[in-house]
Write an enzyme that holds these catalytic residues in place. Structure first.
Site, PDB file in Angstrom:
ATOM      1  CB  ILE A  19     -13.492 -13.475  -4.906  1.00 29.70           C
ATOM      2  CG1 ILE A  19     -14.663 -14.473  -4.351  1.00 29.70           C
ATOM      3  CG2 ILE A  19     -14.280 -12.231  -5.522  1.00 29.70           C
ATOM      4  CD1 ILE A  19     -15.729 -15.061  -4.946  1.00 29.70           C
ATOM      5  NE  ARG A  42     -18.145 -18.749   9.127  1.00 31.38           N
ATOM      6  CZ  ARG A  42     -19.517 -18.625   9.405  1.00 31.38           C
ATOM      7  NH1 ARG A  42     -20.122 -18.094   8.643  1.00 31.38           N
ATOM      8  NH2 ARG A  42     -19.950 -19.237  10.346  1.00 31.38           N
ATOM      9  NE  ARG A  68       1.442   1.737   6.395  1.00 29.97           N
ATOM     10  CZ  ARG A  68       2.095   0.953   5.985  1.00 29.97           C
ATOM     11  NH1 ARG A  68       2.066   0.591   4.631  1.00 29.97           N
ATOM     12  NH2 ARG A  68       2.917   0.063   6.850  1.00 29.97           N
ATOM     13  CB  ALA A  80       6.033  -3.786  10.313  1.00 27.82           C
ATOM     14  CD  GLU A  96      10.267  -5.283   5.861  1.00 33.52           C
ATOM     15  OE1 GLU A  96      10.193  -3.905   5.714  1.00 33.52           O
ATOM     16  OE2 GLU A  96       9.891  -5.827   4.411  1.00 33.52           O
ATOM     17  N   PRO A 118      -8.878 -12.115  12.909  1.00 34.09           N
ATOM     18  CG  PRO A 118      -9.044 -13.261  14.927  1.00 34.09           C
ATOM     19  CD  PRO A 118      -8.666 -12.030  14.109  1.00 34.09           C
ATOM     20  CD  GLU A 123      -1.502  -8.874   8.247  1.00 33.84           C
ATOM     21  OE1 GLU A 123      -0.603  -8.243   7.936  1.00 33.84           O
ATOM     22  OE2 GLU A 123      -2.781  -8.434   8.418  1.00 33.84           O
ATOM     23  CD  GLU A 142      11.523   0.625  -8.165  1.00 33.71           C
ATOM     24  OE1 GLU A 142      10.726   0.329  -8.862  1.00 33.71           O
ATOM     25  OE2 GLU A 142      12.836  -0.012  -8.436  1.00 33.71           O
ATOM     26  CD  GLU A 144       8.974   0.559   2.759  1.00 35.08           C
ATOM     27  OE1 GLU A 144       8.030  -0.091   3.390  1.00 35.08           O
ATOM     28  OE2 GLU A 144      10.004  -0.039   2.381  1.00 35.08           O
TER      29      GLU A 144
END
Length: 189
Positions: A19, A42, A68, A80, A96, A118, A123, A142, A144
């Site tokens: 998609i 699904r 965020r 993270a 990181e 899940p 992920e 750059e 962040e």
């Protein structure tokens, strides 16, 4: 991660319809054969995986504060980041930690790996413990912008209660940190 021993509940993928494919995620619709032989669909988000680092220095947890966009606000989180294609999670954790906080770890070990959602995404986050921290220079990406904070267990628990921390990976890391403060052990060592 281990597969469930209950194969009677397995679904067989019959077809996949892409998609969307973006910089970080892709979305697909899988047509599956259900355990009773009927068909279902699904919606699945594919993600390259990520790492997170529980880094404690002198009894204080290293946190990063950053905006965020999906939340429309800043969030305090443990360091993270997503895995680059083919990247070893341990190397990503080291990278990181240094990029976001400026610290390097004399010792770094895997605590646990877990899936974030899940029901619709694949992920996986690999949570590492960083010990014997040494300060250096941070070098965020750059695009962040973040600030590094250090907080005691009590302060972090207050941040959770006040909603400054609502990120699941950070809350899980704090839970593990709290358990370790009582038992002297992290995770399932």
């Amino acid at each position: 991660m281990n597969k469930s021993p209950n194969s009677a509940l397995n679904e067989k993928i019959i077809s996949t319809k892409p998609i969307f494919s973006g910089k970080i995620i892709s979305l697909q619709i899988d047509t599956v054969e259900l355990p009773d032989g009927s068909k279902g669909e699904r919606e699945v988000i594919k993600h390259p995986g990520a790492i997170a680092v529980l880094a404690v220095r002198d009894g204080r947890l290293l946190l990063v504060d950053q905006f965020r966009t999906p939340l429309g606000r800043c969030e305090l989180e443990i360091p993270a980041g997503k895995l680059e294609k083919g990247e070893d999670p341990l190397e990503a954790a080291k990278r990181e930690l240094q990029e976001e906080t400026g610290y390097s770890a004399g010792k770094i070990s895997l605590l646990h790996s877990f899936y974030t959602s899940p029901g619709f995404a694949d992920e996986i986050i690999h949570l590492y413990l960083a010990e014997d921290l040494k300060q250096g220079e941070s070098a965020p990406d750059e695009d962040e912008f973040l600030e590094v904070h250090e907080a005691t267990l009590q302060e972090v628990k207050r941040y959770i209660a006040e909603g400054w921390i609502s990120d699941a990976k950070t809350m899980l890391a704090v839970y593990i940190w709290e358990l370790a403060s009582h038992t002297g052990k992290y995770g399932h060592e």
